[in-house]
Scaffold this active site. Structure first.
Site, PDB file in Angstrom:
ATOM      1  N   TYR A 160       0.855  -1.191   0.000  1.00 21.10           N
ATOM      2  CA  TYR A 160       0.000   0.000   0.000  1.00 21.10           C
ATOM      3  C   TYR A 160       0.892   1.242   0.000  1.00 21.10           C
ATOM      4  O   TYR A 160       1.798   1.351  -0.814  1.00 21.10           O
ATOM      5  CB  TYR A 160      -0.971  -0.060   1.184  1.00 21.10           C
ATOM      6  CG  TYR A 160      -2.114   0.915   1.060  1.00 21.10           C
ATOM      7  CD1 TYR A 160      -2.911   0.943  -0.093  1.00 21.10           C
ATOM      8  CD2 TYR A 160      -2.390   1.809   2.073  1.00 21.10           C
ATOM      9  CE1 TYR A 160      -3.952   1.845  -0.225  1.00 21.10           C
ATOM     10  CE2 TYR A 160      -3.438   2.718   1.951  1.00 21.10           C
ATOM     11  CZ  TYR A 160      -4.211   2.736   0.791  1.00 21.10           C
ATOM     12  OH  TYR A 160      -5.233   3.639   0.672  1.00 21.10           O
ATOM     13  N   LYS A 171     -20.566 -19.598 -10.232  1.00 18.72           N
ATOM     14  CA  LYS A 171     -19.883 -19.408 -11.510  1.00 18.72           C
ATOM     15  C   LYS A 171     -18.426 -19.026 -11.267  1.00 18.72           C
ATOM     16  O   LYS A 171     -17.512 -19.498 -11.963  1.00 18.72           O
ATOM     17  CB  LYS A 171     -20.586 -18.298 -12.292  1.00 18.72           C
ATOM     18  CG  LYS A 171     -20.244 -18.256 -13.756  1.00 18.72           C
ATOM     19  CD  LYS A 171     -20.981 -19.338 -14.524  1.00 18.72           C
ATOM     20  CE  LYS A 171     -20.714 -19.240 -15.998  1.00 18.72           C
ATOM     21  NZ  LYS A 171     -21.910 -19.357 -16.818  1.00 18.72           N
ATOM     22  N   GLU A 199     -24.490 -12.925 -17.150  1.00 18.57           N
ATOM     23  CA  GLU A 199     -25.120 -14.155 -16.656  1.00 18.57           C
ATOM     24  C   GLU A 199     -26.560 -13.891 -16.229  1.00 18.57           C
ATOM     25  O   GLU A 199     -26.859 -12.870 -15.598  1.00 18.57           O
ATOM     26  CB  GLU A 199     -24.314 -14.693 -15.460  1.00 18.57           C
ATOM     27  CG  GLU A 199     -24.642 -16.102 -15.076  1.00 18.57           C
ATOM     28  CD  GLU A 199     -24.002 -17.121 -16.005  1.00 18.57           C
ATOM     29  OE1 GLU A 199     -24.449 -18.274 -16.007  1.00 18.57           O
ATOM     30  OE2 GLU A 199     -23.061 -16.751 -16.732  1.00 18.57           O
ATOM     31  N   ASP A 214     -25.132 -17.587 -21.139  1.00 20.90           N
ATOM     32  CA  ASP A 214     -26.435 -18.211 -21.393  1.00 20.90           C
ATOM     33  C   ASP A 214     -26.725 -18.274 -22.887  1.00 20.90           C
ATOM     34  O   ASP A 214     -27.382 -19.194 -23.360  1.00 20.90           O
ATOM     35  CB  ASP A 214     -27.550 -17.427 -20.692  1.00 20.90           C
ATOM     36  CG  ASP A 214     -27.382 -17.414 -19.184  1.00 20.90           C
ATOM     37  OD1 ASP A 214     -27.043 -18.462 -18.633  1.00 20.90           O
ATOM     38  OD2 ASP A 214     -27.557 -16.348 -18.564  1.00 20.90           O
ATOM     39  N   ALA A 238     -37.432 -20.416 -27.829  1.00 21.12           N
ATOM     40  CA  ALA A 238     -37.009 -19.279 -28.643  1.00 21.12           C
ATOM     41  C   ALA A 238     -36.409 -18.191 -27.769  1.00 21.12           C
ATOM     42  O   ALA A 238     -36.504 -17.006 -28.081  1.00 21.12           O
ATOM     43  CB  ALA A 238     -38.197 -18.740 -29.447  1.00 21.12           C
TER      44      ALA A 238
END
Length: 761
Positions: free
Chosen positions: A39, A94, A136, A162, A195
């Site tokens: 840091y 995920k 997602e 997806d 669809a």
């Protein structure tokens, strides 16, 4: 169905540290100096470098290996629009998959925003943090617009899994299924039930691979998409047909492919029977597919069926794609994941399914031998080769299509880097394998009529490691080969029961009789022993008809060593032999001896075992640093095994002063150089890391390596038989295929380096 309860799932996510992922420091932080570098003030320097050159962000931060998994929770799994917060467990999951399958770090970002403009604005604002964006669980049609805009406005990969994940994996399965049924992709009729985002992108990818748009029939919840309907959005209208048939049972007649991304139990047996010959059914609704595997198979035997479930063959699982696609994209700092990169992943997956399947994968799915065919058209998610096949294919495509900022010049080096990243790289095995391939030797495999041995033979032959000779029952070998699609064409098969081996057996029996006639063996016994595969195989090596022998898979260790000693003898003046295991760890290889032969060795035998082991370790181009271990340290106990070990070390120091060896010492001091130097600074080993361990008895050595094998993340190679004059090696009974291949490789290298010189002990 799932083999867990609701409470099991809740406990898994809650117990211990809640959630599934965490942030772990990658730099030292234990001192004030470390913290001042991490840091203030040390962090200012990389900040200023990045300000001058923005690309330096990849040098000084984690951006190059960091992906954002971003969702608004509007289409979570099969749960629907449950909101951003409720979708967080999925996003963490995920992230876990990204990490464990491809070592990609992830921050999951749940955005409580459904407006497209505002959602895009949020993701764009946080994008400098990340090397890629994985969208997602965002509902259609908004997901199309969000992905398109982010791809246009950002210079890092944006990928809606997806949409594209299922498309890529199922496309690979489709290519292979069509090959199996010998159908041309340009002539097939494809019916798509569903669809949504995934269905539309699957169809687009199939068309880019050769499916004709006029042959695609897509249905939504109201039936076939037709040009007469006025309720179709701009994404659906692209697939509208001129047709009077609107119901699935009518549309599916004479179809070659059914792709289901809709709801469970919608496809009937009668519908499957109405399809064309050799129909391909991808029933991907989860957890209940459009038709079950059992029902599809009951409907007709010629069907190829895939589902999204792991408990049936041909699972279409997105984890086969996204971790490795992002891995390849990140490694070349790609600006995007384009269509060519997606296709590269498709073809890489399709090709991998045609390769020999690792034993680890077979074991995970309780299969003896997964083979490319109707029930194996796509690789399994646990296949360790995915990262080294898919990621390079994607990276190479990114470079070729001009979206990569970074070039890869040596693809073999890159493949090794990927293996190291996942803990799959074994330099010693790789080097030994390369050496074996440089001059393959003729190796006799006893017990070739056992599947694992036959499978290993197939591997060493195909990889050019050895020239195998198969010793076993001919009919069993041929039957196993046919059942498991293993080619034995051109291989020498020797069945000692066959009449054509009579002359050879008589010749070998005479040779054995002459060797052992004054050691209690008569001619009749010698003839009988030639029916024993171990005696026959070793005699082939002794007669110069083979370069090496590998046995022991179906017989006791002693029963394989005995013919080796009686026929070829030892390579040293004291006729000593020993056994060694190579223990592969993340820190590198260790060599353990004696683990297999000498029950309670004398001091001289321990010294000789050390010399034999050192000689063997040097064959791997490794400098041996040897510790002789016991339960005492440098004279703290003056009786029993410590005394024998101490005398052995004394002998070695006096007669081999250049050898890096010391003891007796306890195992913790052998493996901890810092602790050893602190307590025993006089040790000849100094601060060197020990890589070779000599045990005081068979019991100690055997227990040690087997405990490591069962409890540690290690790979064991061996036993390597030391002290035999010719390349004779012994497997553990019922060794794995991988172990047999490794030992065959060792045998080949032994045959390359073995000479007739007798070692003075």
């Amino acid at each position: 169905m799932a083999s867990f309860t609701k409470q099991d799932a809740l406990d898994y996510h809650e117990n211990g540290k809640p959630g599934k992922i965490e942030v772990v420091p990658t730099k030292p932080y234990s001192t004030q100096h470390d913290l001042s570098l991490a840091y203030s003030p040390g962090v200012a320097d990389p900040c200023l470098e990045i300000e001058k050159n923005p690309d330096d962000i990849y040098r000084y931060t984690s951006k190059g290996n960091l992906v954002a998994v971003v969702s608004n929770g509007t289409a979570v799994l099969g749960l629907g629009n449950i909101g951003a917060a409720a979708g967080k467990p999925v996003m963490e999951g995920k992230g876990l998959l990204f990490k464990v399958f491809a070592d990609v770090d992830v921050f999951d970002i749940e955005v409580d925003e459904t407006n497209v403009d505002d959602f895009v604005k949020v993701v764009k604002a946080i994008s400098p943090t990340f090397g890629g964006i994985n969208l997602e669980d965002i509902k259609a049609p908004e997901c199309f617009e969000i992905e398109k805009r982010l791809q246009q406005e950002l210079d890092i990969p944006v990928f809606h899994d997806d949409q594209h994940g299922t498309a890529i994996i199922s496309a690979a399965g489709l290519i292979n299924a069509l090959e199996l049924v010998d159908k041309d992709i340009a002539t097939i009729k494809v019916v798509v039930n569903g669809a949504g985002a995934s269905a539309i992108m699957c169809t687009k990818l199939y068309i880019s691979l050769g499916v004709l748009p006029k042959n695609v029939y897509m249905l939504d919840s109201k039936g076939l998409l037709t040009k007469s309907r006025d309720d179709l959005n701009k994404y659906k209208v692209e697939f509208a047909q001129d047709s009077d048939s609107v119901h699935l049972e009518d549309v599916i007649k004479d179809a070659d492919v059914f792709l289901g991304l809709s709801k469970g139990n919608i496809l009937t047996k009668e519908m499957v029977r109405s399809m064309n010959d050799n129909p391909i059914v991808f029933a991907l609704a989860n957890p209940v597919p459009e038709i079950s595997y059992e029902e599809a198979k009951a409907a007709r035997e010629d069907v190829i069926i895939a589902t999204g479930r792991s408990d049936y063959p041909n699972q279409i699982n997105n984890v086969l794609g996204f971790p490795f696609i992002f891995r390849g994209a990140l490694d070349v700092r790609a600006k995007a994941i384009n269509e060519e990169m997606k296709k590269a992943a498709v073809y890489a997956l399709a090709d991998l399914a045609k390769q020999d399947v690792p034993e680890k994968v077979n074991a995970a799915y309780k299969s003896q031998n997964l083979i490319f065919g109707r029930d194996y058209i796509i690789p399994k998610p646990v296949d360790p080769r995915l990262i080294t096949v898919v990621a390079p294919a994607v990276a190479k495509s990114a470079i070729e299509t001009g979206v990569a900022r970074k070039k890869i010049d040596d693809w073999e080096v890159y493949r090794i880097e990927l293996m190291k990243r996942m803990g799959l790289y074994n330099k010693l095995v790789r080097d030994v394998t390369y050496k074996a391939k440089s001059d393959p030797k003729k190796i006799v495999f006893a017990d070739a009529d056992h599947f694992k041995v036959l499978k290993a033979i197939d591997i060493v032959r195909n990889e050019g490691i050895a020239q195998p000779v198969l010793l076993g029952d001919r009919n069993t070998i041929l039957q196993l080969a046919e059942e498991n699609k293993i080619s034995v064409e051109g291989l020498q098969i020797i069945d000692t029961k066959e009449q054509e081996q009579k002359e050879r057996k008589e010749k070998y029996a005479q040779m054995l009789f002459e060797k052992r006639m004054r050691k209690g063996l008569n001619k009749e016994d010698a003839c009988r022993l030639m029916n024993d595969r171990n005696y026959f195989g070793v005699m082939m090596v002794e007669a110069g008809e083979a370069d090496g022998f590998l046995g022991g898979f179906a017989s006791k260790y002693a029963d394989t060593i005995r013919p080796a000693l009686q026929i070829v003898g030892s390579n040293n003046t004291l006729n000593h032999i020993a056994g060694m295991y190579i223990v592969m760890t993340k820190k590198g290889p260790y060599f353990f001896a004696d683990t297999t032969v000498n029950y309670q060795p004398s001091s001289r035998t321990l010294a000789d075992t050390t010399l034999l082991t050192v000689n063997e370790v040097k064959k791997f181009n490794i400098e041996p640093v040897v510790a002789l271990v016991s339960y005492s340290n440098f004279g703290s106990t003056r009786q029993g095994s410590p005394l024998r070990v101490r005398k052995a070390v004394q002998y070695l120091h006096e007669n081999y002063p250049g050898l890096l060896v010391d003891g007796e010492m306890q195992a913790n001091y052998a493996f901890n150089a810092e602790l050893r130097m602190k307590k025993f600074p006089f040790t000849k080993l100094g601060s060197r890391e020990v890589n070779t361990v000599i045990f005081p008895s068979l019991s100690a050595g055997n227990i040690a390596y087997k405990m490591m094998q069962q409890l540690g993340q290690v790979e064991i190679i061996g036993p390597v038989l030391l002290g035999i004059r010719k390349p004779i090696h012994v497997l553990q009974m019922q060794s794995s295929v991988r172990e047999i291949v490794d030992m065959a490789t060792i045998t080949v290298v032994d045959a390359q380096t073995k000479d007739n010189e007798i070692i003075e002990l």
